[in-house]
Design a protein around this motif. Structure first.
Motif, PDB file in Angstrom:
ATOM      1  N   LEU A  21      96.548 -47.276 -45.135  1.00 46.54           N
ATOM      2  CA  LEU A  21      95.274 -47.579 -45.790  1.00 46.54           C
ATOM      3  C   LEU A  21      95.281 -49.046 -46.180  1.00 46.54           C
ATOM      4  CD1 LEU A  21      92.595 -46.748 -47.273  1.00 46.54           C
ATOM      5  CD2 LEU A  21      94.026 -46.363 -49.295  1.00 46.54           C
ATOM      6  N   GLY A  22      94.235 -49.764 -45.803  1.00 47.91           N
ATOM      7  CA  GLY A  22      94.079 -51.149 -46.224  1.00 47.91           C
ATOM      8  C   GLY A  22      93.280 -51.215 -47.512  1.00 47.91           C
ATOM      9  N   ILE A  23      93.765 -51.986 -48.478  1.00 51.98           N
ATOM     10  CA  ILE A  23      93.106 -52.107 -49.786  1.00 51.98           C
ATOM     11  C   ILE A  23      92.908 -53.583 -50.087  1.00 51.98           C
ATOM     12  CG2 ILE A  23      93.239 -51.597 -52.252  1.00 51.98           C
ATOM     13  CD1 ILE A  23      95.288 -49.389 -51.550  1.00 51.98           C
ATOM     14  N   VAL A  24      91.678 -53.955 -50.455  1.00 54.83           N
ATOM     15  CA  VAL A  24      91.408 -55.343 -50.807  1.00 54.83           C
ATOM     16  C   VAL A  24      90.495 -55.370 -52.029  1.00 54.83           C
ATOM     17  CG1 VAL A  24      89.443 -55.518 -49.219  1.00 54.83           C
ATOM     18  CG2 VAL A  24      90.658 -57.590 -49.915  1.00 54.83           C
ATOM     19  N   ARG A  25      90.768 -56.303 -52.929  1.00 50.32           N
ATOM     20  CA  ARG A  25      89.923 -56.483 -54.105  1.00 50.32           C
ATOM     21  C   ARG A  25      88.584 -57.095 -53.690  1.00 50.32           C
ATOM     22  NH1 ARG A  25      92.262 -54.428 -59.040  1.00 50.32           N
ATOM     23  NH2 ARG A  25      94.508 -54.780 -58.943  1.00 50.32           N
ATOM     24  N   HIS A  26      87.521 -56.612 -54.304  1.00 51.48           N
ATOM     25  CA  HIS A  26      86.187 -57.105 -53.963  1.00 51.48           C
ATOM     26  C   HIS A  26      86.073 -58.611 -54.166  1.00 51.48           C
ATOM     27  CE1 HIS A  26      81.875 -57.954 -54.560  1.00 51.48           C
ATOM     28  NE2 HIS A  26      81.707 -57.018 -53.654  1.00 51.48           N
ATOM     29  N   ALA A  27      86.666 -59.115 -55.243  1.00 53.79           N
ATOM     30  CA  ALA A  27      86.559 -60.545 -55.531  1.00 53.79           C
ATOM     31  C   ALA A  27      87.165 -61.402 -54.427  1.00 53.79           C
ATOM     32  CB  ALA A  27      87.236 -60.853 -56.868  1.00 53.79           C
ATOM     33  N   ALA A  28      88.127 -60.854 -53.700  1.00 55.64           N
ATOM     34  CA  ALA A  28      88.796 -61.623 -52.649  1.00 55.64           C
ATOM     35  C   ALA A  28      87.973 -61.718 -51.374  1.00 55.64           C
ATOM     36  CB  ALA A  28      90.158 -61.010 -52.339  1.00 55.64           C
ATOM     37  N   VAL A  29      86.974 -60.837 -51.230  1.00 53.28           N
ATOM     38  CA  VAL A  29      86.175 -60.813 -50.001  1.00 53.28           C
ATOM     39  C   VAL A  29      84.683 -60.738 -50.335  1.00 53.28           C
ATOM     40  CG1 VAL A  29      87.972 -59.860 -48.509  1.00 53.28           C
ATOM     41  CG2 VAL A  29      86.557 -58.299 -49.859  1.00 53.28           C
ATOM     42  N   ALA A  30      84.295 -61.392 -51.412  1.00 53.39           N
ATOM     43  CA  ALA A  30      82.907 -61.301 -51.883  1.00 53.39           C
ATOM     44  C   ALA A  30      81.909 -61.808 -50.849  1.00 53.39           C
ATOM     45  CB  ALA A  30      82.761 -62.073 -53.193  1.00 53.39           C
ATOM     46  N   GLY A  31      82.285 -62.823 -50.065  1.00 55.10           N
ATOM     47  CA  GLY A  31      81.351 -63.364 -49.085  1.00 55.10           C
ATOM     48  C   GLY A  31      81.631 -62.939 -47.667  1.00 55.10           C
ATOM     49  N   VAL A  32      82.367 -61.844 -47.526  1.00 57.47           N
ATOM     50  CA  VAL A  32      82.821 -61.399 -46.209  1.00 57.47           C
ATOM     51  C   VAL A  32      82.069 -60.136 -45.792  1.00 57.47           C
ATOM     52  CG1 VAL A  32      84.834 -60.534 -44.945  1.00 57.47           C
ATOM     53  CG2 VAL A  32      85.086 -62.431 -46.530  1.00 57.47           C
ATOM     54  N   ASP A  33      81.802 -60.014 -44.507  1.00 49.29           N
ATOM     55  CA  ASP A  33      81.235 -58.785 -43.951  1.00 49.29           C
ATOM     56  C   ASP A  33      82.329 -57.716 -43.990  1.00 49.29           C
ATOM     57  OD1 ASP A  33      80.499 -56.693 -42.162  1.00 49.29           O
ATOM     58  OD2 ASP A  33      79.176 -58.054 -41.074  1.00 49.29           O
ATOM     59  N   HIS A  34      82.201 -56.760 -44.896  1.00 51.57           N
ATOM     60  CA  HIS A  34      83.264 -55.780 -45.100  1.00 51.57           C
ATOM     61  C   HIS A  34      83.471 -54.889 -43.879  1.00 51.57           C
ATOM     62  CE1 HIS A  34      82.395 -56.163 -49.701  1.00 51.57           C
ATOM     63  NE2 HIS A  34      83.060 -57.190 -49.215  1.00 51.57           N
ATOM     64  N   GLN A  35      82.387 -54.554 -43.186  1.00 55.94           N
ATOM     65  CA  GLN A  35      82.533 -53.713 -41.999  1.00 55.94           C
ATOM     66  C   GLN A  35      83.296 -54.448 -40.900  1.00 55.94           C
ATOM     67  OE1 GLN A  35      81.298 -50.198 -41.424  1.00 55.94           O
ATOM     68  NE2 GLN A  35      83.065 -50.751 -40.199  1.00 55.94           N
ATOM     69  N   ALA A  36      82.992 -55.720 -40.709  1.00 55.33           N
ATOM     70  CA  ALA A  36      83.713 -56.510 -39.714  1.00 55.33           C
ATOM     71  C   ALA A  36      85.173 -56.669 -40.111  1.00 55.33           C
ATOM     72  CB  ALA A  36      83.046 -57.877 -39.551  1.00 55.33           C
ATOM     73  N   LEU A  37      85.424 -56.824 -41.410  1.00 53.03           N
ATOM     74  CA  LEU A  37      86.797 -56.928 -41.893  1.00 53.03           C
ATOM     75  C   LEU A  37      87.577 -55.659 -41.554  1.00 53.03           C
ATOM     76  CD1 LEU A  37      88.935 -58.481 -43.580  1.00 53.03           C
ATOM     77  CD2 LEU A  37      88.015 -57.288 -45.589  1.00 53.03           C
ATOM     78  N   ALA A  38      86.972 -54.500 -41.811  1.00 46.78           N
ATOM     79  CA  ALA A  38      87.647 -53.232 -41.516  1.00 46.78           C
ATOM     80  C   ALA A  38      87.933 -53.089 -40.034  1.00 46.78           C
ATOM     81  CB  ALA A  38      86.794 -52.065 -42.011  1.00 46.78           C
ATOM     82  N   ALA A  39      87.015 -53.558 -39.206  1.00 46.53           N
ATOM     83  CA  ALA A  39      87.239 -53.499 -37.762  1.00 46.53           C
ATOM     84  C   ALA A  39      88.428 -54.372 -37.367  1.00 46.53           C
ATOM     85  CB  ALA A  39      85.980 -53.938 -37.017  1.00 46.53           C
ATOM     86  N   ARG A  40      88.562 -55.526 -38.006  1.00 47.48           N
ATOM     87  CA  ARG A  40      89.685 -56.405 -37.699  1.00 47.48           C
ATOM     88  C   ARG A  40      91.002 -55.792 -38.176  1.00 47.48           C
ATOM     89  NH1 ARG A  40      89.537 -62.132 -39.731  1.00 47.48           N
ATOM     90  NH2 ARG A  40      91.056 -62.424 -38.062  1.00 47.48           N
ATOM     91  N   VAL A  41      90.987 -55.183 -39.358  1.00 46.00           N
ATOM     92  CA  VAL A  41      92.206 -54.556 -39.867  1.00 46.00           C
ATOM     93  C   VAL A  41      92.645 -53.441 -38.936  1.00 46.00           C
ATOM     94  CG1 VAL A  41      93.168 -53.205 -41.770  1.00 46.00           C
ATOM     95  CG2 VAL A  41      91.727 -55.195 -42.258  1.00 46.00           C
ATOM     96  N   GLY A  42      91.691 -52.589 -38.523  1.00 44.61           N
ATOM     97  CA  GLY A  42      91.976 -51.581 -37.506  1.00 44.61           C
ATOM     98  C   GLY A  42      92.536 -50.267 -37.990  1.00 44.61           C
ATOM     99  N   TYR A  43      92.753 -50.105 -39.289  1.00 42.40           N
ATOM    100  CA  TYR A  43      93.209 -48.813 -39.794  1.00 42.40           C
ATOM    101  C   TYR A  43      92.052 -47.819 -39.778  1.00 42.40           C
ATOM    102  CZ  TYR A  43      97.269 -51.385 -41.608  1.00 42.40           C
ATOM    103  OH  TYR A  43      98.385 -52.164 -41.728  1.00 42.40           O
ATOM    104  N   SER A  44      92.380 -46.537 -39.891  1.00 40.30           N
ATOM    105  CA  SER A  44      91.304 -45.542 -39.893  1.00 40.30           C
ATOM    106  C   SER A  44      90.364 -45.763 -41.064  1.00 40.30           C
ATOM    107  CB  SER A  44      91.866 -44.119 -39.911  1.00 40.30           C
ATOM    108  OG  SER A  44      92.655 -43.892 -41.064  1.00 40.30           O
ATOM    109  N   GLU A  45      90.897 -46.291 -42.191  1.00 33.40           N
ATOM    110  CA  GLU A  45      90.035 -46.708 -43.295  1.00 33.40           C
ATOM    111  C   GLU A  45      90.613 -47.920 -44.011  1.00 33.40           C
ATOM    112  OE1 GLU A  45      88.577 -42.268 -43.477  1.00 33.40           O
ATOM    113  OE2 GLU A  45      90.575 -43.025 -43.847  1.00 33.40           O
ATOM    114  N   THR A  46      89.706 -48.788 -44.413  1.00 35.48           N
ATOM    115  CA  THR A  46      90.004 -49.917 -45.295  1.00 35.48           C
ATOM    116  C   THR A  46      89.022 -49.841 -46.454  1.00 35.48           C
ATOM    117  OG1 THR A  46      90.797 -51.312 -43.487  1.00 35.48           O
ATOM    118  CG2 THR A  46      90.050 -52.437 -45.487  1.00 35.48           C
ATOM    119  N   VAL A  47      89.507 -50.095 -47.672  1.00 32.96           N
ATOM    120  CA  VAL A  47      88.635 -49.981 -48.842  1.00 32.96           C
ATOM    121  C   VAL A  47      88.495 -51.321 -49.544  1.00 32.96           C
ATOM    122  CG1 VAL A  47      89.131 -47.543 -49.183  1.00 32.96           C
ATOM    123  CG2 VAL A  47      90.520 -49.252 -50.372  1.00 32.96           C
TER     124      VAL A  47
END
Length: 230
Positions: free
Chosen positions: A28-54
């Protein structure tokens, strides 16, 4: 305006639903919202590649808001992210009792090394369940046999004890095969109205308890893994 990807965001990683020795489990990938506030979260999850990233907000008053992404879609609820994030926040000395996901409030607890999440069956994706009379056949399945949809294949290994063997294939969510699926465990527990001991994938272990009136608890062991940078 958001950007399609993150530059150097650190993703914390835990493995959820391990066996007693800490093996297997679903990353499971976990990231704090403040660290990715200006990031497309769906694209980030696709790059991470795990079944889920939160993406997790800062906890306050014993609860926290969380968004859940597969490589392809956002989910209103998922089991392994709820269990994994509850464990991780506790490990970070920020324990919570409620995780607010889009589907509703998920109560989380920990007892004897098992982290539990309580959820409603209707919050889970619309899985297609396939029961096998011979659970050994499940090991012979190929993800290529499931080119679309969300398929949970299971069979009893010891019905009196509630023990089953399972695998899950969900190309509709961008996941060819999921190592351990808490949401499907919740839905199956509700369908059977009984607690289960599930061995999924390569050897991950999931426990469930039937509560009542559509509520079930899903739990398991969690261990920290190495963070990644994307």
């Amino acid at each position: 305006m958001t950007v399609p990807e993150s530059d150097g965001a650190q993703i914390e990683v835990v493995r959820v639903f391990t066996d007693q020795a800490g093996r297997f489990g679903n990353p499971l990938g976990i990231v704090r919202h403040a660290a990715v506030a200006g990031v497309d979260h769906q694209a980030l999850a696709a790059r991470v590649g795990y079944s889920e990233t939160v993406v997790v907000d800062d906890p306050a008053d014993g609860r926290v808001r969380m968004r859940i992404y597969t490589p392809a879609v956002e989910l209103p609820f998922a089991g392994h992210p709820s269990v994994g994030t509850a464990w991780w926040l506790s490990d970070q000395r920020q324990p919570v009792h409620i995780i607010d996901v889009p589907a509703g409030p998920v109560e989380v607890t920990s007892t004897d090394g098992i982290t539990w999440a309580r959820a409603r069956a209707e919050w889970t994706p619309d899985f297609e369940f396939h029961e096998f009379e011979d659970a050994a056949e499940i090991a012979t399945l190929d993800p290529g046999d499931f080119p679309e949809g969300k398929h949970y294949c299971w069979g009893w290994t010891n019905e009196p004890r509630g023990a089953i063997r399972s695998r899950m294939f969900a190309p509709a969510m961008g996941v060819a095969e999921d190592e351990a699926t808490g949401a499907a465990a919740v839905r199956l527990t509700a369908l059977l109205t009984r607690g289960l001991k599930i061995t999924q994938g390569e050897g991950s272990q999931i426990f469930t308890e039937w509560d009542s009136d559509g509520w079930a608890r899903v739990g398991g062991r969690v261990v920290a893994d190495h963070p990644i940078v994307v």
